[in-house]
Design an enzyme around this catalytic site. Sequence first.
Site, PDB file in Angstrom:
ATOM      1  N   HIS A 154      -9.367-102.862 -26.941  1.00  0.00           N
ATOM      2  CA  HIS A 154      -8.227-103.334 -26.156  1.00  0.00           C
ATOM      3  C   HIS A 154      -7.819-104.710 -26.644  1.00  0.00           C
ATOM      4  O   HIS A 154      -8.481-105.306 -27.500  1.00  0.00           O
ATOM      5  CB  HIS A 154      -8.564-103.379 -24.653  1.00  0.00           C
ATOM      6  CG  HIS A 154      -9.625-104.374 -24.286  1.00  0.00           C
ATOM      7  ND1 HIS A 154     -10.960-104.044 -24.189  1.00  0.00           N
ATOM      8  CD2 HIS A 154      -9.559-105.703 -24.000  1.00  0.00           C
ATOM      9  CE1 HIS A 154     -11.664-105.104 -23.854  1.00  0.00           C
ATOM     10  NE2 HIS A 154     -10.842-106.131 -23.741  1.00  0.00           N
ATOM     11  N   HIS A 201      -9.819-100.620 -19.024  1.00  0.00           N
ATOM     12  CA  HIS A 201      -8.514-101.147 -19.419  1.00  0.00           C
ATOM     13  C   HIS A 201      -8.273-100.842 -20.885  1.00  0.00           C
ATOM     14  O   HIS A 201      -9.199-100.768 -21.688  1.00  0.00           O
ATOM     15  CB  HIS A 201      -8.352-102.640 -19.138  1.00  0.00           C
ATOM     16  CG  HIS A 201      -9.340-103.545 -19.816  1.00  0.00           C
ATOM     17  ND1 HIS A 201     -10.671-103.247 -19.979  1.00  0.00           N
ATOM     18  CD2 HIS A 201      -9.184-104.792 -20.350  1.00  0.00           C
ATOM     19  CE1 HIS A 201     -11.287-104.251 -20.590  1.00  0.00           C
ATOM     20  NE2 HIS A 201     -10.410-105.189 -20.833  1.00  0.00           N
ATOM     21  N   TYR A 257     -17.480-113.658 -26.351  1.00  0.00           N
ATOM     22  CA  TYR A 257     -16.217-114.055 -26.970  1.00  0.00           C
ATOM     23  C   TYR A 257     -16.511-115.080 -28.057  1.00  0.00           C
ATOM     24  O   TYR A 257     -17.312-115.996 -27.857  1.00  0.00           O
ATOM     25  CB  TYR A 257     -15.269-114.692 -25.954  1.00  0.00           C
ATOM     26  CG  TYR A 257     -14.694-113.741 -24.936  1.00  0.00           C
ATOM     27  CD1 TYR A 257     -13.573-112.973 -25.228  1.00  0.00           C
ATOM     28  CD2 TYR A 257     -15.269-113.616 -23.686  1.00  0.00           C
ATOM     29  CE1 TYR A 257     -13.041-112.101 -24.295  1.00  0.00           C
ATOM     30  CE2 TYR A 257     -14.747-112.744 -22.742  1.00  0.00           C
ATOM     31  CZ  TYR A 257     -13.630-111.995 -23.053  1.00  0.00           C
ATOM     32  OH  TYR A 257     -13.112-111.136 -22.121  1.00  0.00           O
ATOM     33  N   GLU A 267     -13.612-110.280 -29.087  1.00  0.00           N
ATOM     34  CA  GLU A 267     -14.631-109.973 -28.098  1.00  0.00           C
ATOM     35  C   GLU A 267     -15.483-108.804 -28.571  1.00  0.00           C
ATOM     36  O   GLU A 267     -14.965-107.834 -29.120  1.00  0.00           O
ATOM     37  CB  GLU A 267     -13.969-109.595 -26.768  1.00  0.00           C
ATOM     38  CG  GLU A 267     -14.962-109.205 -25.672  1.00  0.00           C
ATOM     39  CD  GLU A 267     -14.282-108.691 -24.414  1.00  0.00           C
ATOM     40  OE1 GLU A 267     -14.872-108.829 -23.334  1.00  0.00           O
ATOM     41  OE2 GLU A 267     -13.172-108.138 -24.518  1.00  0.00           O
TER      42      GLU A 267
END
Length: 309
Positions: A154, A201, A257, A267
Site C-alpha cells: 500500500h 488498507h 519505517y 515501511e
Amino acid sequence: MAMTGVLRPGHAQIRVLNLEESIKFYRDVMGLIETGRDDQGRVYFKCWDEQDHSSYIIREAPQAGVDFIGFRVLDEATLESLESDLNAYGVETRRLPAGDLLETGERVRFTLPSGHEFELFATKTKVGNGMPLTNPGPWCADAEKGISPIRFDHALLYGPNIADVKKIFVDVLGFFMVERVIAEDNTTEVGIWLSCSHKVHDIAFVEHPEPGKLHHCSFLMESWERVLRGGDIMSMNKVEVDIGPTRHGITRGCTIYAWDPSGNRFETFMGGYHPYPDYECLTWTMDNFGQGLDYPQRKLHESFLTIVS
C-alpha cells in the site's frame, strides 16, 4: 469476497536522487528483484512473491517523491467502465499507451484533488515468482536476499482535499472506508484508510497543505520475525530508521519505517485484520492519535507527521 472492479495496488513510480545508489539499495538491502530498464532511464523491480513484471519503479530526478501510483483492475472491460464512470463524475482522464511502462498495457491516468497522479491498468506481463505453478515450494532462493518483502502492499499519500479524494475512491472506484482519524472538531477527517479488497488498507491519505506528497510506500512481510530480521538488515547497512519496530493501533499492523538513500520513506509491514465491505469504519480521535500511530509508546512522532517527499 468476490474480487471485481479495482483489485489491488499494482505499482508505484518513485523519484530518487542517485540512480545507481538507489539500485544497490533496493536490490541488495531491500532484496527486490530487478526486472528491466527502459529508454527513459527507469529501473523496474518486483518483490519475490509477486507474479507481475514489476511493482516498484525508480527514476533519477532532482527531487525525491512519487510520480504516480497504479492499481490493477479485473480486466479491460472493467478499465473501460471505470474510465467512463470517472468521466461522468467529472474526473478528467487520459490514456497512456501500452508499452509506455514496460510489459504493461494501456493505463487510465487522472489527477486526484490531493495533487497525486493515479492510474488504473488491466494487463501486465506475468513473470512468476521463481517457483513452478505445479507442486511449488513455500519460498524460493530469492526470498533470502536482503529484507525480501512479499509484495508492494500500500501507500500513504499526503495532500489537500482528502474529503474529495474519499468521494472518488468510495463513490466511483468502489473502495470502502476502514479507519479514519478525525480532527478536534470530532467531524473533519484528517486521515483516511481505504480498501478495495479484504486487506486492512490498500491506500491511505492524510490532509496536508502541500499537494502530491509521498509519506511512504509499504512492503508486506510474512511475519513479525521477518519484520525484526528486516530491522537487523537495516542496522547492518546503516539505514536511517524513523519508527519501530512497533505496532500501530490503526490497522493493528506491525511495522518499521525507514528512509531510502534519497529520503523516500518506506515501511516493512505485517499483520492487521481482514475487513469486509460491511465492516463499520473505525474512528480515532486526535487526542488518542499517538496510540493509533505507536500503540506501545502512545507517542506522536514528529518526524512521522511532518517529513514527506
